[in-house]
Each structure stands twice: as structure tokens, then as C-alpha cells.
Design a protein around this motif. Structure first.
Motif, PDB file in Angstrom:
ATOM      1  N   ASN A  16     -57.280  29.082  23.858  1.00 19.08           N
ATOM      2  CA  ASN A  16     -57.976  28.969  22.560  1.00 19.08           C
ATOM      3  C   ASN A  16     -57.153  28.174  21.545  1.00 19.08           C
ATOM      4  N   LYS A  17     -56.606  27.072  22.040  1.00 17.56           N
ATOM      5  CA  LYS A  17     -55.750  26.237  21.197  1.00 17.56           C
ATOM      6  C   LYS A  17     -56.463  25.748  19.943  1.00 17.56           C
ATOM      7  N   GLU A  18     -57.753  25.428  20.108  1.00 16.35           N
ATOM      8  CA  GLU A  18     -58.462  24.850  18.943  1.00 16.35           C
ATOM      9  C   GLU A  18     -58.490  25.832  17.783  1.00 16.35           C
ATOM     10  N   TRP A  19     -58.525  27.152  18.065  1.00 14.25           N
ATOM     11  CA  TRP A  19     -58.576  28.154  16.989  1.00 14.25           C
ATOM     12  C   TRP A  19     -57.269  28.141  16.199  1.00 14.25           C
ATOM     13  N   TRP A  20     -56.121  28.212  16.883  1.00 11.70           N
ATOM     14  CA  TRP A  20     -54.869  28.307  16.117  1.00 11.70           C
ATOM     15  C   TRP A  20     -54.362  26.946  15.660  1.00 11.70           C
ATOM     16  N   GLU A  21     -54.766  25.882  16.359  1.00  8.73           N
ATOM     17  CA  GLU A  21     -54.307  24.553  15.909  1.00  8.73           C
ATOM     18  C   GLU A  21     -54.917  24.176  14.564  1.00  8.73           C
ATOM     19  N   GLN A  22     -56.206  24.537  14.351  1.00  6.42           N
ATOM     20  CA  GLN A  22     -56.796  24.196  13.041  1.00  6.42           C
ATOM     21  C   GLN A  22     -56.123  25.025  11.940  1.00  6.42           C
ATOM     22  N   ILE A  23     -55.572  26.186  12.260  1.00  7.24           N
ATOM     23  CA  ILE A  23     -54.876  26.969  11.228  1.00  7.24           C
ATOM     24  C   ILE A  23     -53.515  26.358  10.916  1.00  7.24           C
ATOM     25  N   ILE A  24     -52.732  26.071  11.961  1.00  9.43           N
ATOM     26  CA  ILE A  24     -51.368  25.611  11.668  1.00  9.43           C
ATOM     27  C   ILE A  24     -51.326  24.176  11.144  1.00  9.43           C
ATOM     28  N   SER A  25     -52.442  23.467  11.214  1.00 10.95           N
ATOM     29  CA  SER A  25     -52.428  22.106  10.678  1.00 10.95           C
ATOM     30  C   SER A  25     -52.876  22.076   9.214  1.00 10.95           C
ATOM     31  N   GLY A  26     -53.379  23.184   8.697  1.00 10.53           N
ATOM     32  CA  GLY A  26     -53.921  23.194   7.341  1.00 10.53           C
ATOM     33  C   GLY A  26     -52.946  23.733   6.312  1.00 10.53           C
ATOM     34  N   GLU A  27     -53.472  24.520   5.380  1.00  8.32           N
ATOM     35  CA  GLU A  27     -52.709  25.097   4.276  1.00  8.32           C
ATOM     36  C   GLU A  27     -51.487  25.871   4.790  1.00  8.32           C
ATOM     37  N   TYR A  28     -51.655  26.493   5.962  1.00  7.39           N
ATOM     38  CA  TYR A  28     -50.578  27.298   6.539  1.00  7.39           C
ATOM     39  C   TYR A  28     -49.293  26.486   6.735  1.00  7.39           C
ATOM     40  N   LYS A  29     -49.462  25.207   7.033  1.00 11.11           N
ATOM     41  CA  LYS A  29     -48.310  24.341   7.265  1.00 11.11           C
ATOM     42  C   LYS A  29     -47.396  24.329   6.032  1.00 11.11           C
ATOM     43  N   LYS A  30     -48.019  24.264   4.849  1.00 10.04           N
ATOM     44  CA  LYS A  30     -47.235  24.241   3.606  1.00 10.04           C
ATOM     45  C   LYS A  30     -46.524  25.572   3.411  1.00 10.04           C
ATOM     46  N   TYR A  31     -47.219  26.666   3.729  1.00 10.97           N
ATOM     47  CA  TYR A  31     -46.608  27.995   3.627  1.00 10.97           C
ATOM     48  C   TYR A  31     -45.362  28.052   4.519  1.00 10.97           C
TER      49      TYR A  31
END
Ligand code: NAD
Ligand code: DAU
Length: 340
Positions: free
Chosen positions: A317-332
Motif C-alpha cells: 500500500n505504498k500509494e497510501w503512505w507515499e502521498q502522506i510523506i510527500s506532503g505537509e508531513y515532510k515539513k513536519y
């Protein structure tokens, strides 16, 4: 016969999301209402398989918004409330405690007022073993339901406060309640800011894994589906007013957990990077689940079977967590860690 109405707060998050899916599938005769504000930690993509089901409903709302919550309860007359919605990450509570007070304490109080006003069958408050504080490394000591509350982080202090409010509404107004206090969960849809999904996602990307301090702190890991089954049991069979601890005797040091994941993925332990320790870092959590076992609960997963299933899920389920770690979370992540 009218279907029972179950309000699940925080059902777009990790544990609440797994619980919503479990309940929708297991109880076609219940209507499951997922109420969630969709903060950074919530997403509805995880519910694509159940969103068309007749017994699943989504409501976007803020649990601390009294003007929205009280009329909603008056209109829907829920039978049960299973309350997961919270700010849940200890590190975020150290940098920004205010939102933890608002959501976890005030939000719980609004829900309690609403539940009291319409009269519900039961309010199940999902809490955490962190309210008990920390244990030392003596492996014969455990948290029981009688352990005094001694929370150490702003997160656990806000959860302990909400537990006390739930208890007080039971004692003062006779609101039917249960409180569950669970150890560390892991499994599908775990947000990648937490140790296990953070490690899996970073190792898969050949990135360094930040281990706080010397990695010797101990957590007691429980697969999320075993937690869901425990809440289902407490909801239906729990003695009114009682607290139940949930945990499966799966104590591991953080370093053991990280090494298990690295080795399962056949990567190098050189990916481990020891970083500055978390402020007020609790040494050890460990649960005595005897009371819940007496009620009829037993976990299905060992840590070994659960972690293998979880790693496979993150691979599938890479697509689920990849869209998270590429977004706002990256800045966090960049703000909170100074990895080279
Ligand atoms: P999570 O952070 O993954 O999900 C929290 C959910 O609550 C999100 O969907 C978010 O959008 C929602 N939410 C936040 N603020 C809200 C608000 N004001 N109004 C409505 N919805 C709001 O959390 P989780 O890890 O699934 O934890 C769920 C519950 O279980 C929490 O109460 C937590 O304290 C407790 N718990 C977690 C663990 C664990 O290991 N994760 C262990 C024991 C207990
Ligand atoms: O015990 C239940 C609690 O477990 C829940 O109430 C919380 O909502 C949940 O977030 C979890 O809290 P922890 O602080 O134990 O979980 P976390 O995954 O953040 O950290 C687990 C351990 O790993 C902890 O000792 C800190 C350490 N850690 C964590 C991160 C994110 C690291 O060493 N490196 C990291 O990058």
C-alpha cells in the motif's frame, strides 16, 4: 427493528479507521457513523471499500464545536459513542500542547455533555496506558487498572484529564461509560510519524531512521485489530463504569523494533541514527491485561506475526503512505529531526 446507531469519533484516523471498517463488516445490523474533523492525521481514502455500504456514514465535525455537536446528538440520538478522536502524537504535544488541551479535554467534555443530554446506552472512551506514567525496567512490574494516574507528557496529561472527566460524568450524572487504556498499537494505516510506520517507510526509501537516546526505551506493542476486538467486547460486555487495560505482553526496546524491521526488509543496520532524546521520554510501558482476559479477550497476533503482516501491508500500500510523506508531513519531519 430499528438499527442501533454507533457514533465513532476519529474514525478517519489510524485506530478509529480500523475500528470503523471492523464494525461495518461485522455488524450489518448497526449503523456506523464516523465523525471526524479530518486533521493532518485523518483521511477518508482508507475507507474506499466501505464508503458505499448502507450501514456506513461520514460526518465532518469538530468534537470541540459545541454548536455542532449538541444538535447532532439531538437529531441522531446515537445509542453508543466510541470516542477515539484526539491529538495523538507525543512529540507534537511537546512542541504545541494547546491543541491537545482543546481537542482531548474540551472535545471530550462536549461529547460527554451531548451524550448526557440525549441519554445514550454507553460512552466508550478510548484512552492510553501513558496516563499511568512510566515503569522502570524491572520486567515483573505492570500497569493495572488500579495504578495511579501519573502522566508525564502534555499528550498523556490531556488524556488523563479526559479520563477523569469521563469518570466524573459517570459518578455525578450516572452516564454509562467504559474507559479502555491500551498499549502501543501498530498495523495498517498507522500514520508514518509514529515509530513503526516511520521506520518501515524510511527503510524502504533507504533513509536514516532516527532512534531517540540509546534506543533502550520499552513499549508493549499490540496489533490494531486485537485492539478493535477488545473495544467491541468492552462495548457489549464491559461492566458499566469500569476501566479495562488492553495489551498483549509484547515488550520490545525501540532498538529491537527498528532492527526487526530493517532485517525483515533485508537492509543494513547502518540506517540507524541515534538522535537527541525526546524530552521527558517515558522509559517503559507494560500492561497487565488480566481483567480484560477474564471478560473473554485474547490477542490473535504475536509481535512476530503482526509485524510481518504490517510490513507486508506497507509494501502493498505504498500509494497510501507515499502521498502522506510527500506532503505537509515532510515539513513536519524536517522541523523535528536534524538528520544529515
Ligand atoms: P490518530 O492521530 O491516527 O487519529 C486521530 C483522528 O482524530 C484523526 O482522524 C483526526 O482527524 C481526528 N481528530 C483530531 N482532532 C479532532 C477534532 N477536534 N474533532 C474531530 N476529529 C478529530 O490517532 P490514533 O493513533 O488512531 O489514536 C486514536 C485514539 O486512541 C486516541 O484517543 C489515542 O489517544 C488512543 N490510543 C492510541 C494508541 C496508539 O498506539 N496509537 C494507543 C492507545 C490509545
Ligand atoms: O502507549 C500508547 C501510546 O503509544 C499512544 O497513547 C500514543 O497515541 C501513541 O502515539 C504511542 O506513543 P509513543 O510515544 O509510545 O509512540 P511513538 O511511535 O511516537 O514512539 C514509540 C517509541 O519510539 C518511543 O519510545 C519514542 C521512540 N521513537 C519515536 C519516534 C517517532 C524514536 O526513537 N524515534 C522516532 O522517530
Amino acid at each position: 427493528m430499528t438499527k442501533k446507531k454507533i457514533l465513532v469519533t476519529g474514525g478517519a484516523g489510524f485506530i478509529g479507521g480500523n475500528f470503523v471498517q471492523y464494525m461495518v463488516d461485522k455488524y450489518p445490523s448497526y449503523n456506523i457513523y464516523n465523525l471526524d474533523l479530518l486533521t493532518y492525521a485523518g483521511d477518508l481514502a482508507k475507507h474506499h471499500e466501505i464508503e458505499k455500504k448502507e450501514n456506513y456514514h461520514f460526518l465532518k465535525a469538530d468534537i470541540a464545536d459545541r454548536e455542532a455537536i449538541i444538535p447532532l446528538f439531538e437529531k441522531e440520538k446515537f445509542d453508543y459513542v466510541v470516542h477515539f478522536a484526539a491529538e495523538s502524537h507525543v512529540d507534537r504535544s511537546i512542541t504545541d500542547p494547546g491543541v491537545f488541551v482543546r481537542t482531548n479535554i474540551l472535545g471530550t467534555q462536549v461529547l460527554l455533555d451531548a451524550a448526557k443530554e440525549v441519554g445514550i446506552s454507553k460512552f466508550i472512551h478510548v484512552s492510553t496506558d501513558e496516563v499511568y506514567g512510566e515503569l522502570d525496567f524491572d520486567p515483573t512490574t505492570f500497569f493495572s487498572e488500579e495504578t495511579p494516574l501519573q502522566p508525564n507528557s502534555p499528550y498523556s496529561a490531556s488524556k488523563a484529564s479526559s479520563d477523569l472527566l469521563v469518570r466524573a460524568y459517570h459518578e455525578t450524572y450516572g452516564l454509562p461509560i467504559n474507559i479502555t487504556r491500551c498499549s502501543n498499537n501498530y498495523g495498517p494505516y498507522h500514520f508514518p510519524e509514529k515509530l513503526i510506520p516511520l521506520t518501515i517507510s524510511r527503510v524502504l526509501n533507504d533513509e536514516k531512521v532516527p532512534v531517540y537516546g540509546d534506543g533502550g526505551n520499552i513499549r508493549d506493542w499490540l496489533h490494531v485489530m486485537d485492539h478493535c476486538a477488545a473495544i467491541d467486547l468492552v462495548m457489549h460486555e464491559g461492566v458499566n463504569g469500569d476501566v479495562y487495560n488492553v495489551g498483549g505482553h509484547n515488550e520490545r526496546t525501540n532498538l529491537e523494533v527498528v532492527k526487526t524491521i530493517i532485517n525483515a526488509l533485508d537492509k543494513s543496520e547502518d540506517l540507524i541514527e541515534f538522535v537527541k532524546d525526546r524530552l521527558g521520554h517515558d522509559k517503559r510501558y507494560a500492561i497487565d491485561p488480566t481483567k480484560l482476559e477474564r471478560l473473554g479477550w485474547n490477542p490473535n497476533y504475536t509481535f512476530e506475526t503482526g509485524i510481518s503482516q504490517t510490513i507486508q501491508w506497507y509494501l502493498d500500500n505504498k500509494e497510501w503512505w507515499e502521498q502522506i510523506i510527500s506532503g505537509e508531513y515532510k515539513k513536519y519531519f524536517e522541523r523535528n529531526y536534524s538528520l544529515k
